[in-house]
Design a protein around this motif. Structure first.
Motif, mmCIF file in Angstrom:
data_model
loop_
_atom_site.group_PDB
_atom_site.id
_atom_site.type_symbol
_atom_site.label_atom_id
_atom_site.label_comp_id
_atom_site.label_asym_id
_atom_site.label_seq_id
_atom_site.Cartn_x
_atom_site.Cartn_y
_atom_site.Cartn_z
ATOM 1 N N SER A 197 12.502 23.568 26.276
ATOM 2 C CA SER A 197 12.589 24.855 25.581
ATOM 3 C C SER A 197 12.904 24.628 24.105
ATOM 4 C CB SER A 197 13.675 25.730 26.206
ATOM 5 O OG SER A 197 14.942 25.097 26.091
ATOM 6 N N LEU A 215 11.778 32.912 18.861
ATOM 7 C CA LEU A 215 10.762 32.566 19.860
ATOM 8 C C LEU A 215 9.483 33.365 19.634
ATOM 9 C CD1 LEU A 215 12.844 32.268 23.159
ATOM 10 C CD2 LEU A 215 12.062 30.450 21.634
ATOM 11 N N ASP A 216 9.634 34.619 19.223
ATOM 12 C CA ASP A 216 8.476 35.460 18.921
ATOM 13 C C ASP A 216 7.670 34.850 17.771
ATOM 14 O OD1 ASP A 216 6.719 37.566 18.967
ATOM 15 O OD2 ASP A 216 8.050 38.981 17.967
ATOM 16 N N ALA A 219 5.871 31.618 18.831
ATOM 17 C CA ALA A 219 4.656 31.922 19.597
ATOM 18 C C ALA A 219 3.492 32.241 18.661
ATOM 19 C CB ALA A 219 4.918 33.093 20.543
ATOM 20 N N LYS A 220 3.773 32.949 17.579
ATOM 21 C CA LYS A 220 2.722 33.277 16.612
ATOM 22 C C LYS A 220 2.251 32.013 15.887
ATOM 23 C CE LYS A 220 4.596 37.924 15.827
ATOM 24 N NZ LYS A 220 3.602 38.593 16.670
ATOM 25 N N GLU A 222 2.333 28.974 17.060
ATOM 26 C CA GLU A 222 1.586 28.132 17.998
ATOM 27 C C GLU A 222 0.127 28.569 18.077
ATOM 28 O OE1 GLU A 222 4.955 26.603 21.176
ATOM 29 O OE2 GLU A 222 4.008 28.558 21.505
ATOM 30 N N LYS A 223 -0.111 29.862 17.951
ATOM 31 C CA LYS A 223 -1.485 30.368 17.973
ATOM 32 C C LYS A 223 -2.208 30.071 16.666
ATOM 33 C CE LYS A 223 -0.503 34.198 21.155
ATOM 34 N NZ LYS A 223 -0.448 35.681 21.306
#
Length: 314
Positions: A197, A215-216, A219-220, A222-223
Motif C-alpha cells: 500500500s 490516494l485519490d 490514482a490520477k 497512475e493513469k
C-alpha cells in the motif's frame, strides 16, 4: 483587433508611461501589432531574425527549449499570458534566439523591433530610457528567481548525498520546498512493497495532505503520470475533499516514477497563490533529482526490514 492607448497602459512593461501617455503613443506608432493562430511558430530557436521585444496583448504563448539536438525534441519552459512579454534580450545583442515561442491559442502581440528601439535611443532618449528601465526591472526579477532555483537544486543534491534514510531525505527536501514556495501542507507518499500500500513518508511539521485525498491523487497520477495543478481544489468535483482545511486551496501533485511507472508522489498545497510555471519547473527539477534517491532508500529500507524479519523467523 482594436487596441487603445488605455489598453496598452495596463501592461506592466508600459506602466512607466502613465504620466506621459504621449510618449507611449510615440513608441507604439513605430511598433507593430501581429496576429497569430493556435500552433503558429512566432520565434524559432537558433534563428537570427534581427531581434524584437514581443508583448502579449491577448492569448497565450509557450516558450520551449530544444533538449535533444538530434531529434529536435523540445521541453516547455513556461507559458506567458496577456500582459507578459518575451524577447527582451534581443534588443541588446545580436545572438541567435535562445528558445522557440509557439502560440497556444489565437493571440495578438505588440512587436518592438531592435531597429525601432535603437532609433528611439537616438531620437527620443526619454522614451527609450523608460522602456529600458521597465525591461530591466523584469529581467532582474527573473534573474533573482533563477538564482533561487539554482540554490534549491544545489541544496537538493547536497541533501541527497548526505541523507542516510528515506525519512531524513523526504523531511529535508520537503522542508526546503515548503520554505521556498510558502507551502502550508506537504507530503511524500511512497508505495511500500512489504505492506502493498501507499504510505505517507513524511509531512511538513505534521501538516500533511489528507491520506484519502493523497490516494485519490495517486490514482490520477497512475493513469496519467503528468504534474497536476489545481487552482482551487474545492471547485474540483472529482476530488475527495473530506476534512480538508481552508488554507489548502491550491495544490500540486508531482509523480515519482521509475521506468515510467508511478511509485509515489510529492504533494504540495498552499492558500490562494496559484503555482506559476516557474514553481512547477522548480518542483519538477527537484523531483527528477529526488526520484532515484527515494527509490533507492525505499528499496534499501525494505530489504533491511525483510532481512530483520527473516532473522526473527530463524
Amino acid at each position: 483587433m482594436q487596441i487603445t492607448l488605455r489598453d496598452i497602459l495596463k501592461i506592466p512593461v508600459f506602466h512607466a508611461f502613465e504620466e506621459f501617455p504621449h510618449k507611449l503613443a510615440s513608441l507604439i506608432s513605430n511598433a507593430k501589432v501581429e496576429h497569430f493562430s493556435d500552433g503558429d511558430v512566432i520565434i524559432n530557436e537558433g534563428d537570427d531574425d534581427g531581434g524584437a521585444l514581443y508583448v502579449v496583448i491577448s492569448g497565450s504563448v509557450m516558450i520551449a527549449k530544444i533538449i535533444d539536438e538530434e531529434s529536435k525534441r523540445a521541453k516547455p519552459l513556461a507559458t506567458l499570458h496577456s500582459h507578459e512579454y518575451f524577447g527582451e534580450m534581443s534588443l541588446f545583442d545580436n545572438a541567435p534566439r535562445s528558445a522557440s515561442v509557439i502560440a497556444q491559442e489565437e493571440c495578438y502581440l505588440i512587436k518592438i523591433s531592435r531597429e525601432v528601439f535603437q532609433d528611439l535611443v537616438l531620437t527620443d532618449i526619454e522614451v527609450a530610457s523608460r522602456l529600458l528601465f521597465s525591461v530591466i526591472n523584469v529581467i532582474s526579477g527573473r534573474l533573482r528567481k533563477t538564482n533561487m532555483e539554482l540554490v534549491v537544486l544545489y541544496d537538493t543534491g547536497k541533501i541527497i548525498s548526505q541523507s542516510a534514510s528515506l525519512v531524513s531525505l523526504s523531511d529535508q527536501i520537503l522542508n526546503r520546498l515548503c520554505n521556498t514556495l510558502n507551502i502550508s501542507h506537504g507530503s511524500f507518499v511512497v508505495f511500500n512493497e512489504l505492506s502493498g500500500s501507499y504510505e505517507q513518508v513524511i509531512s511538513n511539521d505534521g501538516n500533511g495532505i489528507d491520506y484519502t485525498l493523497s490516494l485519490d491523487l495517486i490514482a490520477k497520477l497512475e493513469k496519467n503520470p503528468e504534474i497536476i495543478c489545481y487552482q482551487d481544489i474545492f471547485k474540483e468535483p472529482d476530488l475527495i475533499k473530506e476534512d480538508i482545511p481552508e488554507e489548502m486551496t491550491v495544490l500540486m501533485a508531482v509523480p515519482l516514477t521509475k521506468n515510467n511507472k508511478v511509485y509515489g508522489a510529492l504533494l504540495l498545497a498552499r492558500k490562494e497563490i496559484v503555482f506559476s510555471d516557474a514553481d512547477v519547473n522548480l518542483v519538477s527539477g527537484v523531483c527528477i533529482q529526488v526520484s532515484s534517491a527515494v527509490e533507492n532508500a525505499r528499496n534499501r529500507e525494505e530489504a533491511e526490514a525483510m532481512a530483520k524479519y527473516k532473522r526473527r523467523r530463524v
